[in-house]
Design a protein around this motif. Structure first.
Motif, PDB file in Angstrom:
ATOM      1  N   LEU A 168       0.837  -1.193   0.000  1.00 53.17           N
ATOM      2  CA  LEU A 168       0.000   0.000   0.000  1.00 53.17           C
ATOM      3  C   LEU A 168       0.872   1.243   0.000  1.00 53.17           C
ATOM      4  N   ALA A 169       0.375   2.277  -0.667  1.00 56.84           N
ATOM      5  CA  ALA A 169       1.155   3.509  -0.784  1.00 56.84           C
ATOM      6  C   ALA A 169       0.239   4.713  -0.898  1.00 56.84           C
ATOM      7  N   LEU A 170       0.737   5.868  -0.451  1.00 55.08           N
ATOM      8  CA  LEU A 170       0.124   7.159  -0.734  1.00 55.08           C
ATOM      9  C   LEU A 170       0.937   7.796  -1.836  1.00 55.08           C
ATOM     10  N   ILE A 171       0.251   8.302  -2.871  1.00 53.36           N
ATOM     11  CA  ILE A 171       0.934   8.794  -4.072  1.00 53.36           C
ATOM     12  C   ILE A 171       0.668  10.285  -4.220  1.00 53.36           C
ATOM     13  N   PRO A 172       1.600  11.136  -3.787  1.00 52.74           N
ATOM     14  CA  PRO A 172       1.398  12.595  -3.854  1.00 52.74           C
ATOM     15  C   PRO A 172       1.112  13.074  -5.268  1.00 52.74           C
ATOM     16  N   ALA A 173       0.311  14.126  -5.376  1.00 53.23           N
ATOM     17  CA  ALA A 173      -0.097  14.771  -6.637  1.00 53.23           C
ATOM     18  C   ALA A 173      -1.192  13.955  -7.328  1.00 53.23           C
ATOM     19  N   TRP A 174      -0.919  12.681  -7.610  1.00 55.29           N
ATOM     20  CA  TRP A 174      -1.922  11.835  -8.253  1.00 55.29           C
ATOM     21  C   TRP A 174      -3.169  11.729  -7.392  1.00 55.29           C
TER      22      TRP A 174
END
Length: 488
Positions: free
Chosen positions: A273-279
């Protein structure tokens, strides 16, 4: 004379979090232990009634409110989101994040989103986020929380919980490299974790009520579990997360992860799992998937899912999920969701004399003997699985024997035009019509009343009314369709 504060307040803005007095900390710990015991106690042998489950939820909620009152002076730092846009955009450049043709914009009740600065063609590359800019389970293991993650069974098996603690830890850290991103995030969310008892009660009759209550209980349990660890482990004394770890802070971190997480590939594993900045600044719109992950090094690639004119809101299609999932995990609903559905819980009784025959036929079709079967929007609201289950449920011994003889032919039970005989067919449509009528009457409000209440509603009130309207419109379509079938 006024009441004493529960905490010692810092003398200036940079003094750090407020500190609880020792006596108050002791009182808090007792309540936290009570929450943990209530949330982890072994359920009784008999399934508790809805009234018993609701009473237990209220007891847990009251305890959490006591905790929140004690912790009220321990606040996370807050930042003006609009003031953080410029630092965030500069940070994206430093992290080699490519953003082409879009900018951050304020969309009112929708929050911040992305607005196009130029015309974009479908398939045009808009955002590229390298893995190094993301907050992931991997970066969590490399943080000071790493030793805890390695030995704690919950953190090892629940990536979302691991990520929530990591996000909170980075947010309050004085040296986090993700500050420009984290400070742009909302200070609170429209998730059901922020619901009051009045909000939950308004959901009576809805299948999401049980899931929302269970979700709150899970977060209360996790909060109490990690509170005990952070305030008993010697190594946690130096961790910045320890002084800021409150129920409100953990709820915020969990909501951040719930509403923004995505799974990305991981070398040698099934993904992380990840948080994807901007997207993750792009809001949802029905459409096509336009995001991919370049495993050769570029990271997350986001393309325009359709043509956009300059000034349009740039959106992405989150996934083909029903509104119940958007409601519970993302804090919004989509009234135009073509993939929406409403679950109906049905099952073959173990006391049914034909239980074995019915279960065998259901199994041959890949259907469970009990579970959730779906009503869907549109002119044909009875899903194939629901139709087949109900037909088998209504069969007598001779009918079951007939369909069991030809497994391939049995798949036709999922189609409306399948000839199952007048008796079974009449029973099927009558059963479904009665069931839909009962489900509709179980709600506290009518669809017309919800439409009135929706006018002028905002925040959590608007969220729950929107969900109720989506559910009741499916039921209304189903009732109309079933009425036509039962009068033929």
């Amino acid at each position: 004379m006024g009441k004493k504060s529960n905490a010692k307040k810092g003398s200036h803005r940079g003094a750090g979090p407020a500190k609880l007095l020792p006596q108050t900390r002791g009182e808090l710990t007792v309540i936290v232990d009570n929450v943990f015991k209530r949330c982890t106690k072994v359920p009784p042998a008999a399934t508790p009634s809805p009234a018993q489950e609701w009473a237990e939820h209220l007891e847990i909620y009251k305890l959490i409110e006591k905790i929140r009152e004690i912790e009220k002076d321990i606040q996370l730092p807050e930042y003006s989101r609009l003031e953080q846009v410029a630092p965030f955009m500069a940070w994206l450049g430093e992290k080699d994040v490519t953003v082409s043709g879009v900018e951050v914009a304020d969309y009112g009740t929708l929050g911040l989103g992305l607005r196009t600065c130029q015309n974009l063609k479908q398939g045009e590359e808009v955002i590229v986020v390298p893995k190094e800019a993301m907050i992931t389970e991997e970066t969590a293991r490399k943080s000071y929380l790493g030793p805890l993650i390695e030995r704690d069974p919950i953190l090892q098996h629940m990536g979302n919980v691991c990520l929530a603690l990591h996000v909170l830890g980075e947010y309050v850290s004085s040296i986090s490299s993700w500050h420009p991103y984290l400070r742009l995030l909302p200070a609170c969310y429209t998730t059901t974790l922020y619901f009051t008892p009045e909000h939950y009660q308004a959901l009576k009759g809805s299948p999401v009520l049980y899931e929302a209550v269970k979700q709150f209980r899970n977060i209360a349990r996790q909060y109490s579990y990690f509170y005990r660890i952070l305030h008993s482990s010697p190594e946690a004394k130096s961790w910045p997360i320890k002084d800021f770890f409150t129920f409100d802070a953990y709820r915020w971190a969990v909501s951040t992860v719930m509403t923004r997480q995505n799974r990305i590939p991981m070398e040698g594993g099934s993904g992380q799992l990840a948080l994807i900045p901007a997207w993750d600044m792009a809001n949802h719109e029905q459409g096509i998937y336009s995001t991919a992950f370049d495993e050769e090094g570029r990271g997350c690639l986001c393309l325009a899912q359709r043509d956009y004119s300059a000034g349009d809101q740039f959106t992405i299609h989150y996934s083909k999920r029903p509104n119940t999932e958007f409601f519970l995990h993302s804090g919004f609903t989509d009234p135009d969701n073509k993939n929406d559905s409403l679950p109906i819980k049905l099952g073959v009784s173990k006391n049914d004399p034909l239980n074995q025959e019915k279960v065998a036929l259901l199994t041959s079709l890949g259907l469970p003997a009990s579970g959730a079967f779906m009503l869907v929007p549109g002119q044909h609201p009875i899903s194939p699985g629901l139709l087949a289950f109900t037909r088998i449920f209504c069969m007598d011994k001779d009918s079951l024997a007939k369909w069991k003889e030809d497994g391939e032919k049995a798949r036709g039970l999922m189609h409306e035009d399948c000839d199952v005989g007048t008796t079974v067919e009449d029973k099927t449509w009558a059963f479904l019509h009665t069931r839909v009528s009962l489900l509709t009457r179980a709600y506290l409000t009518t669809i017309q009343e919800d439409e009135v209440l929706m006018e002028g509603a905002s925040g959590l009130d608007a969220l729950l009314r929107s969900q109720l309207l989506c559910e009741k419109r499916i039921l209304k379509d189903a009732a109309t369709y079933l009425a036509s079938r039962t009068t033929k």
